[in-house]
Write a protein that holds these residues in place. Structure first.
Motif, PDB file in Angstrom:
ATOM      1  N   SER A 188     -30.634 -56.344 -29.514  1.00  0.00           N
ATOM      2  CA  SER A 188     -30.758 -55.363 -28.432  1.00  0.00           C
ATOM      3  C   SER A 188     -30.096 -55.865 -27.147  1.00  0.00           C
ATOM      4  O   SER A 188     -29.401 -55.097 -26.463  1.00  0.00           O
ATOM      5  CB  SER A 188     -32.242 -55.043 -28.180  1.00  0.00           C
ATOM      6  OG  SER A 188     -32.977 -56.217 -27.873  1.00  0.00           O
ATOM      7  N   LYS A 189     -30.273 -57.138 -26.824  1.00  0.00           N
ATOM      8  CA  LYS A 189     -29.657 -57.676 -25.605  1.00  0.00           C
ATOM      9  C   LYS A 189     -28.130 -57.717 -25.743  1.00  0.00           C
ATOM     10  O   LYS A 189     -27.403 -57.454 -24.763  1.00  0.00           O
ATOM     11  CB  LYS A 189     -30.193 -59.078 -25.324  1.00  0.00           C
ATOM     12  CG  LYS A 189     -29.677 -59.690 -24.024  1.00  0.00           C
ATOM     13  CD  LYS A 189     -29.972 -58.810 -22.806  1.00  0.00           C
ATOM     14  CE  LYS A 189     -31.408 -58.809 -22.413  1.00  0.00           C
ATOM     15  NZ  LYS A 189     -31.655 -58.078 -21.129  1.00  0.00           N
ATOM     16  N   LEU A 197     -26.893 -54.227 -25.054  1.00  0.00           N
ATOM     17  CA  LEU A 197     -26.994 -53.906 -23.632  1.00  0.00           C
ATOM     18  C   LEU A 197     -25.843 -54.534 -22.853  1.00  0.00           C
ATOM     19  O   LEU A 197     -25.254 -53.908 -21.966  1.00  0.00           O
ATOM     20  CB  LEU A 197     -28.329 -54.400 -23.075  1.00  0.00           C
ATOM     21  CG  LEU A 197     -29.588 -53.612 -23.463  1.00  0.00           C
ATOM     22  CD1 LEU A 197     -30.839 -54.346 -22.995  1.00  0.00           C
ATOM     23  CD2 LEU A 197     -29.550 -52.208 -22.884  1.00  0.00           C
ATOM     24  N   PRO A 201     -30.277 -51.069 -18.211  1.00  0.00           N
ATOM     25  CA  PRO A 201     -31.538 -51.036 -18.947  1.00  0.00           C
ATOM     26  C   PRO A 201     -32.599 -50.143 -18.319  1.00  0.00           C
ATOM     27  O   PRO A 201     -33.547 -49.767 -18.982  1.00  0.00           O
ATOM     28  CB  PRO A 201     -31.986 -52.504 -18.967  1.00  0.00           C
ATOM     29  CG  PRO A 201     -31.285 -53.128 -17.814  1.00  0.00           C
ATOM     30  CD  PRO A 201     -29.984 -52.410 -17.681  1.00  0.00           C
ATOM     31  N   MET A 261     -37.771 -47.704 -18.859  1.00  0.00           N
ATOM     32  CA  MET A 261     -36.775 -48.383 -19.682  1.00  0.00           C
ATOM     33  C   MET A 261     -35.985 -47.381 -20.512  1.00  0.00           C
ATOM     34  O   MET A 261     -36.499 -46.324 -20.878  1.00  0.00           O
ATOM     35  CB  MET A 261     -37.467 -49.341 -20.655  1.00  0.00           C
ATOM     36  CG  MET A 261     -38.264 -50.452 -20.024  1.00  0.00           C
ATOM     37  SD  MET A 261     -39.064 -51.462 -21.302  1.00  0.00           S
ATOM     38  CE  MET A 261     -40.350 -50.329 -21.858  1.00  0.00           C
ATOM     39  N   GLU A 273     -33.508 -51.190 -24.157  1.00  0.00           N
ATOM     40  CA  GLU A 273     -34.288 -52.137 -23.355  1.00  0.00           C
ATOM     41  C   GLU A 273     -35.726 -52.188 -23.846  1.00  0.00           C
ATOM     42  O   GLU A 273     -36.355 -53.258 -23.845  1.00  0.00           O
ATOM     43  CB  GLU A 273     -34.256 -51.735 -21.878  1.00  0.00           C
ATOM     44  CG  GLU A 273     -35.115 -52.608 -20.970  1.00  0.00           C
ATOM     45  CD  GLU A 273     -34.614 -54.034 -20.845  1.00  0.00           C
ATOM     46  OE1 GLU A 273     -35.370 -54.883 -20.353  1.00  0.00           O
ATOM     47  OE2 GLU A 273     -33.453 -54.303 -21.240  1.00  0.00           O
ATOM     48  N   GLN A 285     -37.814 -55.566 -24.847  1.00  0.00           N
ATOM     49  CA  GLN A 285     -39.091 -55.957 -24.248  1.00  0.00           C
ATOM     50  C   GLN A 285     -40.203 -56.033 -25.300  1.00  0.00           C
ATOM     51  O   GLN A 285     -41.041 -56.942 -25.275  1.00  0.00           O
ATOM     52  CB  GLN A 285     -39.470 -54.970 -23.140  1.00  0.00           C
ATOM     53  CG  GLN A 285     -38.533 -54.969 -21.943  1.00  0.00           C
ATOM     54  CD  GLN A 285     -38.579 -56.266 -21.156  1.00  0.00           C
ATOM     55  OE1 GLN A 285     -39.498 -57.064 -21.310  1.00  0.00           O
ATOM     56  NE2 GLN A 285     -37.578 -56.487 -20.308  1.00  0.00           N
TER      57      GLN A 285
END
Length: 555
Positions: free
Chosen positions: A193-194, A197, A204, A340, A344, A348
């Motif tokens: 996911s990061k 992004l 995000p 979010m 994002e 999290q």
């Protein structure tokens, strides 16, 4: 017990811990790593799937930015619960097959099933939300079917390979890979996911986020699911190279020479055998069936104990695991969804999963590994159930105060509440710790030790399937209940009572620490020297005689 079997089992029970033990732990453990990853990675992406496929397109047509979608309760239950249904079926089927065909022959089938279905889950196809979800559920059912087979086979293989002194720790180490699988599920979801992004320069905290993140978000959940095939592929070759367990070969197939030869390879020493006992099939008059009165007399209460405790444990354990996405915001570990975008939120949520696994789940498993052969299975199970019940009662009864009703800053990126969110997180983490330094580990260990070799895989599969029945109850009933106002609080209180019930049912399960598998199951008396009802029912010292017993009449 015949001289051939006596020599083989003595060599196994008294073998020093060596390389092949650790190799077996890794090979069997990677199956459990894959199992845990595949079962629990879905928690990190279910909300993402809801955002992507269940938003209202009419908002966009009217010129309004579409609101984040939300999975309908029945769809959410299906996605998380269908793999558990497959697991239950696989535990029963492959557990039975492992006693009929042998542990090794069935072991490869389960791994191939997991690899294929993990990949297929990631490529779930369709032109509508309904078709994508239907294909995802179809493949996850069969993924669960393969996972189910790994439960009895991994546990039984490790128990039959292990030495008497450290057997509990070795079986627990295999199961501890489940904790590593949960940890890596969170880590992989975080990284994927990061990466998306960063690669697509997505804000995000962009408010109008549904359409802008849909193409990337669709890839995120697919990659996360498909990664589950990687560890299974890496261990397939070594799993196929493992010899059949000597106990199965000797006690079920009756081939003592082959058993001795296989063990000589892994123990790196010769096992003396008499030429007069080359191949001797198991005498049917010395055995009893699963549905016989003799089995009910010797092991009926044990099977009831292993099944009920595993059922009650999984009602609570999977109830907590599958509702993490709803509980984390209450603990302050997760920002509010409205702040979010879809990707994002995956980051999290997976970060919260990773932290809980790192500081609570994984340590609990390894406490069991190091202590189970010192303090015993029963004490760990009783203590775990009791502590889980206490901490969940505190969380449930004080849920409102711990969570806090109002946030100090409604515009804040994170949900800072008036409640004691750090204390909430500590209690929640301790619940997981004592689940794993407790019944979640011991319910896996004991069924692999207390039943005779010819029924060991079947009975472990039955016990594990009872556990998955509890997990299914949580997936389809508990999750629905938590969607109601005040539902989470009432559910946690109910789970506390479930744990306390498991505490009392644990007394049906015998202590197995420091005893050979043949002594525990009674096979040393049935095959070798003294009659009786089996070592669990008859606590006399083990008979060291090697003369052959009179045949036991079959019921």
């Amino acid at each position: 017990m015949a001289d051939g079997s006596q020599a083989i089992f003595s060599a196994l029970d008294n073998a020093k811990t060596q390389l092949y033990h650790f190799k077996a732990i890794v090979i069997a453990g990677m199956g459990f790593f894959t199992d845990a990853y595949d079962l629990f990675c879905i928690t990190a992406v279910t909300k993402l799937i809801g955002r992507l496929y269940y938003y209202d397109p009419s908002d966009h047509k009217s010129g309004q930015p579409p609101k984040p979608g939300h999975l309908p309760t029945n769809v959410n239950n299906a996605i998380t619960g269908v793999a558990l249904c497959g697991t239950l079926a696989g535990q029963l089927f492959f557990g039975w097959l492992g006693d009929k065909l042998g542990r090794k022959k069935v072991y490869g089938i389960t791994l191939i099933t997991m690899v294929g279905c993990a990949l297929a889950s990631g490529v779930s196809f369709g032109s509508s939300a309904q078709s994508v979800i239907a294909s995802l559920c179809f493949f996850r059912f069969w993924l669960g079917f393969g996972i189910g087979g790994d439960y009895p086979l991994s546990a039984v293989i490790m128990s039959e390979y292990a030495n008497q002194k450290t057997r509990g720790g070795f079986i627990a180490a295999v199961f501890a890979m489940q904790g590593i699988g949960i940890l890596v599920a969170g880590l992989v979801a975080m990284i994927v996911s990061k990466a998306f992004l960063a690669a697509y320069d997505v804000d995000p905290f962009e408010k109008n986020h549904v359409l802008s993140t849909q193409p990337q978000g669709d890839l995120v959940w697919r990659i996360v699911l498909m990664f589950g095939a990687v560890p299974a592929v890496l261990t397939y070759y070594w799993r196929m190279k493992m010899p059949e367990t000597a106990r199965y070969t000797a006690l079920v197939e009756g081939d003592h020479k082959k058993a001795a030869a296989d063990m000589a390879k892994v123990l790196e020493k010769d096992i003396p055998m008499e030429e007069s006992i080359s191949t001797r099939p198991l005498d049917p008059s010395s055995s009893y069936g699963l549905l016989s009165r003799e089995f009910a007399r010797r092991h009926g209460l044990h099977l009831l104990g292993t099944s009920t405790t595993w059922f009650l444990l999984d009602v609570a354990f999977y109830g907590l695991q599958l509702t993490q996405k709803d509980i984390y915001p209450a603990t302050g570990l997760l920002p509010r969804p409205s702040k979010m975008n879809a990707i994002e939120e995956v980051f999290q949520l997976s970060k919260a999963m990773f932290l809980v696994a790192l500081f609570a789940t994984v340590p609990g498993y390894w406490f069991t590994v190091f202590l189970v052969d010192k303090i015993g299975r029963l004490i760990i199970q009783l203590g775990g159930f009791l502590m889980m019940s206490i901490f969940m009662a505190i969380i449930g009864l004080k849920y409102t105060q711990l969570r806090g009703d109002d946030c100090k800053d409604s515009n804040s990126r994170y949900q800072y509440c008036d409640g004691h969110t750090k204390l909430f997180a500590i209690f929640y983490g301790l619940t997981f710790f004592f689940a794993n330094f407790g019944p979640n580990s011991t319910t896996f260990i004991v069924p692999a030790e207390i039943f005779p070799a010819r029924l060991r895989s079947t009975c472990h599969g039955i016990s594990a399937a009872a556990g998955k029945a509890g997990a299914i109850l949580s997936a389809f009933v508990l999750q629905s209940y938590t969607q109601k106002t005040g539902g989470i609080k009432k559910a946690i209180i109910a789970l506390s009572i479930v744990n306390l019930t498991g505490f009392f049912f644990s007394f049906l399960v015998p202590e197995t620490k420091g005893r050979s598998l043949e002594e525990i199951s009674g096979e040393d008396k049935n095959l070798g020297g003294g009659g009786g009802t089996g070592a669990i029912a008859d606590e006399k010292p083990r008979n060291s005689s090697v003369e052959v017993l009179p045949e036991v009449e079959m019921v």
